[in-house]
Design a protein around this motif. Structure first.
Motif, mmCIF file in Angstrom:
data_model
loop_
_atom_site.group_PDB
_atom_site.id
_atom_site.type_symbol
_atom_site.label_atom_id
_atom_site.label_comp_id
_atom_site.label_asym_id
_atom_site.label_seq_id
_atom_site.Cartn_x
_atom_site.Cartn_y
_atom_site.Cartn_z
ATOM 1 N N LEU A 37 -7.028 4.867 -1.448
ATOM 2 C CA LEU A 37 -7.255 3.680 -2.276
ATOM 3 C C LEU A 37 -7.896 4.061 -3.603
ATOM 4 N N ASP A 38 -8.817 5.002 -3.554
ATOM 5 C CA ASP A 38 -9.484 5.453 -4.781
ATOM 6 C C ASP A 38 -8.491 6.044 -5.769
ATOM 7 N N ASP A 82 0.804 -1.224 0.000
ATOM 8 C CA ASP A 82 0.000 0.000 0.000
ATOM 9 C C ASP A 82 0.837 1.273 0.000
ATOM 10 N N GLY A 134 -5.754 4.708 -6.536
ATOM 11 C CA GLY A 134 -5.015 3.620 -7.154
ATOM 12 C C GLY A 134 -3.679 3.327 -6.498
ATOM 13 N N ASP A 170 -11.819 -4.772 -2.991
ATOM 14 C CA ASP A 170 -12.441 -4.240 -4.212
ATOM 15 C C ASP A 170 -11.389 -3.646 -5.140
ATOM 16 N N ALA A 171 -10.464 -2.891 -4.562
ATOM 17 C CA ALA A 171 -9.435 -2.228 -5.376
ATOM 18 C C ALA A 171 -8.572 -3.238 -6.120
#
Length: 218
Positions: free
Chosen positions: A76-77, A8, A79, A117-118
């Motif tokens: 996270l949105d 991450d 990317g 989800d990502a």
């Protein structure tokens, strides 16, 4: 997950920065540095437990946790998350070998689901667990490991369970659960000496090495 199967890019610390600002902790101050050091030292622990320690009251801890989850989700949105190289292949290989894989996290369910989800991993494994799924206690308590054992019924005893993680708290949770194998990986928060000190039976360069190790042990 983060640091073990998921890279991450330091989003935990960046999300903490947002939570700290929300609660009036000023960047660059000794208080901020002390709190950030604690966050680094307790990687792998339930995030709400970390915030309870840092801010003292349940109300402040929940405010910090909510701000943390929102900030992490926003990142996270953007990317900024990807699988550890070889992690998905390792999970799929383990399952082809007839093993049951459970993904656990110190994040809240909303954050865990956002990561899945990502990555497109929602259907990758039969079970994912966060601290709330195991009565609320995260690592270093053994609860999530034991919950995985009970829910999956995939092993006859805890000696057939392998626990793998990138933090000393991951290792401690496996040791305390009585898992037959407890492996630390070097793709995340803590180094080999921390894993060994916490009782790791093995230290791996990454989770990608796990299928071959388990086949070698039988």
């Amino acid at each position: 997950m983060a640091g073990t199967t998921v890279a991450d890019g330091g989003l935990v610390e960046r999300a903490f920065e947002a939570a700290a600002v929300e609660l009036g902790v000023v960047p660059g101050t000794p208080d901020h540095a002390e709190k950030l050091a604690y966050v680094r030292a307790t990687m792998g622990e339930s995030k709400i437990s970390v915030f309870r320690h840092l801010f003292g009251t349940e109300d402040l801890a929940r405010r910090a946790n909510t701000a943390f989850e929102k900030a992490y989700g926003d990142l996270l949105d953007g990317g900024l998350v990807e699988p550890i190289p070889g992690a998905r292949a390792a999970i799929e290989e383990l399952q082809r070998d007839g093993r049951t894989v459970v993904l656990t996290t110190g994040f809240a369910r909303v954050t865990q689901d956002a990561i899945l989800d990502a990555l497109g991993w929602q259907d990758l494994v039969p079970l994912t667990l966060c601290p709330a799924d195991a009565g609320g206690r995260g690592r270093p308590f053994p609860d999530m490991v034991l919950e995985a054992f009970v829910r999956t019924k995939a092993a006859d005893g805890m000696r057939q369970v392998a626990v793998v993680g990138d933090t000393s708290y991951d290792v401690l949770s496996g040791v305390r659960a009585g898992a037959g194998m407890v492996a630390g990986v070097l793709t995340g928060a803590h180094a080999e000496d921390a894993h060994r000190a916490s009782g790791a039976t093995h230290v791996l360069a990454s989770v990608a090495e796990l299928p071959a190790l388990l086949r070698g042990i039988g």
